[in-house]
Design a protein around this motif. Structure first.
Motif, PDB file in Angstrom:
ATOM      1  N   GLY A 244       0.781  -1.229   0.000  1.00  0.00           N
ATOM      2  CA  GLY A 244       0.000   0.000   0.000  1.00  0.00           C
ATOM      3  C   GLY A 244       0.811   1.276   0.000  1.00  0.00           C
ATOM      4  O   GLY A 244       0.269   2.355  -0.215  1.00  0.00           O
ATOM      5  N   ASP A 245       2.123   1.185   0.264  1.00  0.00           N
ATOM      6  CA  ASP A 245       2.971   2.385   0.199  1.00  0.00           C
ATOM      7  C   ASP A 245       3.027   2.898  -1.234  1.00  0.00           C
ATOM      8  O   ASP A 245       2.847   2.136  -2.186  1.00  0.00           O
ATOM      9  N   LYS A 246       3.269   4.192  -1.365  1.00  0.00           N
ATOM     10  CA  LYS A 246       3.555   4.705  -2.711  1.00  0.00           C
ATOM     11  C   LYS A 246       4.817   4.009  -3.212  1.00  0.00           C
ATOM     12  O   LYS A 246       5.562   3.427  -2.416  1.00  0.00           O
ATOM     13  N   PRO A 247       5.083   4.039  -4.517  1.00  0.00           N
ATOM     14  CA  PRO A 247       6.284   3.370  -5.032  1.00  0.00           C
ATOM     15  C   PRO A 247       7.551   3.846  -4.313  1.00  0.00           C
ATOM     16  O   PRO A 247       7.731   5.043  -4.094  1.00  0.00           O
ATOM     17  N   HIS A 248       8.379   2.900  -3.946  1.00  0.00           N
ATOM     18  CA  HIS A 248       9.670   3.213  -3.339  1.00  0.00           C
ATOM     19  C   HIS A 248      10.719   3.308  -4.439  1.00  0.00           C
ATOM     20  O   HIS A 248      10.675   2.570  -5.410  1.00  0.00           O
TER      21      HIS A 248
END
Length: 193
Positions: A144-148
């Motif tokens: 669910g994090d934005k792209p790393h």
């Protein structure tokens, strides 16, 4: 035999000088372009599942990518390579792969070399990452994090060997890298799930 008019001669000489300056500048630019590329990881693109970690909820292949580089400064005595996620929710990022003492004659790291150290260039050392051990650990950011971002950095160094072993921490390796840095080049890709 006819001689060119002085203004024609001046024009020819100016064009010749400009051409020589352009040719020399082009050669210097080409010689100073230090770049790293990979068949598996493309600048600005998503990292493929083959390179993703296998664990922590990720089911990738965890295969270290192949890398090629060119244009290293002529005074380079060795290289180091790091893979770093500055977006990891740790307050200090996440180190995925650290290699140093790569000989200056090397221009390639083979795909899967992290798991087959005998295929690394002679003398190359892998040290401890944030997974707690030496070797490659692929991307696996929280769901669910934005792209790393994954910054693959190749360092050209002014020493042939860092005085470190496989238990060196990322911070200690970083200290020695920046003490011996001539030039670096970065390839940045991303991954999310």
């Amino acid at each position: 035999m006819l001689s060119p008019h002085p203004t024609q001669l001046e024009s020819i000489m100016k064009k010749s000088v400009l051409f020589c300056c352009y040719a020399l500048t082009s050669q210097l630019t080409l010689a100073s372009d230090f770049t790293i590329t990979s068949p598996q990881v493309t600048e600005g693109q998503r990292i493929g599942n083959e390179q993703v970690f296998n664990g922590f909820g990720c089911d990738g292949g965890n295969v270290s990518p192949e890398f090629h580089w060119l244009g290293a400064p002529k005074e380079t005595k060795s290289f180091a390579l790091t893979v770093f996620d500055p977006d990891a929710p740790t307050g200090s990022g996440w180190w995925h792969w650290i290699l140093f003492n790569i000989p200056s004659s090397a221009t390639t790291l083979l795909k899967g070399a992290a798991s087959h150290p005998d295929s690394l260039p002679t003398g190359t050392m892998q040290s401890r990452t944030d997974f707690g051990k030496p070797g490659y650990g692929g991307p696996c950011p929280p769901s669910g994090d934005k792209p790393h971002r994954y910054e693959i950095t190749l360092y050209a160094l002014k020493t042939d060997k860092l005085p470190l072993d496989q238990d060196a921490s990322p911070a200690m390796v970083g200290f020695y890298l920046y003490q011996n840095l001539i030039k670096k080049t970065v390839l940045t890709a991303h991954y999310s799930r």
